[in-house]
Design a protein around this motif. Sequence first.
Motif, PDB file in Angstrom:
ATOM      1  N   TYR A 135      -8.183   3.343 -10.739  1.00 34.96           N
ATOM      2  CA  TYR A 135      -9.042   3.790  -9.649  1.00 34.96           C
ATOM      3  C   TYR A 135     -10.088   2.730  -9.340  1.00 34.96           C
ATOM      4  N   LEU A 163     -11.002  10.610  -0.729  1.00 34.74           N
ATOM      5  CA  LEU A 163      -9.700  10.137  -1.188  1.00 34.74           C
ATOM      6  C   LEU A 163      -9.936   9.147  -2.300  1.00 34.74           C
ATOM      7  N   ASP A 182     -15.173   1.055  -3.430  1.00 41.76           N
ATOM      8  CA  ASP A 182     -15.095   0.249  -2.212  1.00 41.76           C
ATOM      9  C   ASP A 182     -15.387  -1.235  -2.430  1.00 41.76           C
ATOM     10  N   LYS A 212      -9.979   0.294   3.772  1.00 39.35           N
ATOM     11  CA  LYS A 212     -10.186   1.611   4.378  1.00 39.35           C
ATOM     12  C   LYS A 212     -10.597   1.477   5.846  1.00 39.35           C
ATOM     13  N   ILE A 245       0.857  -1.177   0.000  1.00 38.31           N
ATOM     14  CA  ILE A 245       0.000   0.000   0.000  1.00 38.31           C
ATOM     15  C   ILE A 245       0.894   1.227   0.000  1.00 38.31           C
ATOM     16  N   LEU A 303       1.187   5.301   0.182  1.00 38.57           N
ATOM     17  CA  LEU A 303       0.434   6.413   0.752  1.00 38.57           C
ATOM     18  C   LEU A 303       1.027   7.737   0.292  1.00 38.57           C
ATOM     19  N   ILE A 338      -3.089   5.036  -2.093  1.00 39.59           N
ATOM     20  CA  ILE A 338      -4.085   5.860  -1.422  1.00 39.59           C
ATOM     21  C   ILE A 338      -3.726   7.304  -1.713  1.00 39.59           C
ATOM     22  N   ALA A 357      -2.397  11.343   3.818  1.00 45.57           N
ATOM     23  CA  ALA A 357      -2.503   9.932   4.234  1.00 45.57           C
ATOM     24  C   ALA A 357      -1.150   9.425   4.715  1.00 45.57           C
ATOM     25  N   VAL A 388     -11.588  -3.013  -1.196  1.00 42.26           N
ATOM     26  CA  VAL A 388     -11.115  -1.650  -0.947  1.00 42.26           C
ATOM     27  C   VAL A 388     -11.798  -1.089   0.298  1.00 42.26           C
ATOM     28  N   PRO A 392      -4.988  11.089  -1.369  1.00 42.97           N
ATOM     29  CA  PRO A 392      -5.923  12.024  -0.751  1.00 42.97           C
ATOM     30  C   PRO A 392      -6.198  13.208  -1.688  1.00 42.97           C
ATOM     31  N   ILE A 424      -8.612   5.658  -4.252  1.00 46.34           N
ATOM     32  CA  ILE A 424      -7.857   4.430  -4.079  1.00 46.34           C
ATOM     33  C   ILE A 424      -7.619   3.852  -5.474  1.00 46.34           C
TER      34      ILE A 424
END
Length: 80
Positions: free
Chosen positions: A58, A50, A61, A34, A3, A5, A73, A9, A30, A75, A52
């Motif tokens: 992209y 944000l 969820d 989160k 992951i 960031l 991730i 984030a 996803v 933001p 992901i």
Amino acid sequence: MEILLFGIAKDIVGQAQLRFSATEETPTSVGALKTMIGEKYPEFTKLSSLAIAVNSEYAEDDVSLNRNDEIAIIPPVSGG
């Protein structure tokens, strides 16, 4: 699972990357990711929006995750 960031984030988590080891349970979506990050880093839940990306695309969820995925991730960014 790696992951990456960015921005605030990264500041909240305190590092630019998170990794799940082979023995750790990994999130299956996803949305679950989160939630998992928000439980460990409560300030993360305060981000109003944000993006992901999963494997450079992209994702919403409900997108499923696999152990070998690369997740970013991203933001919100303000500019002037």
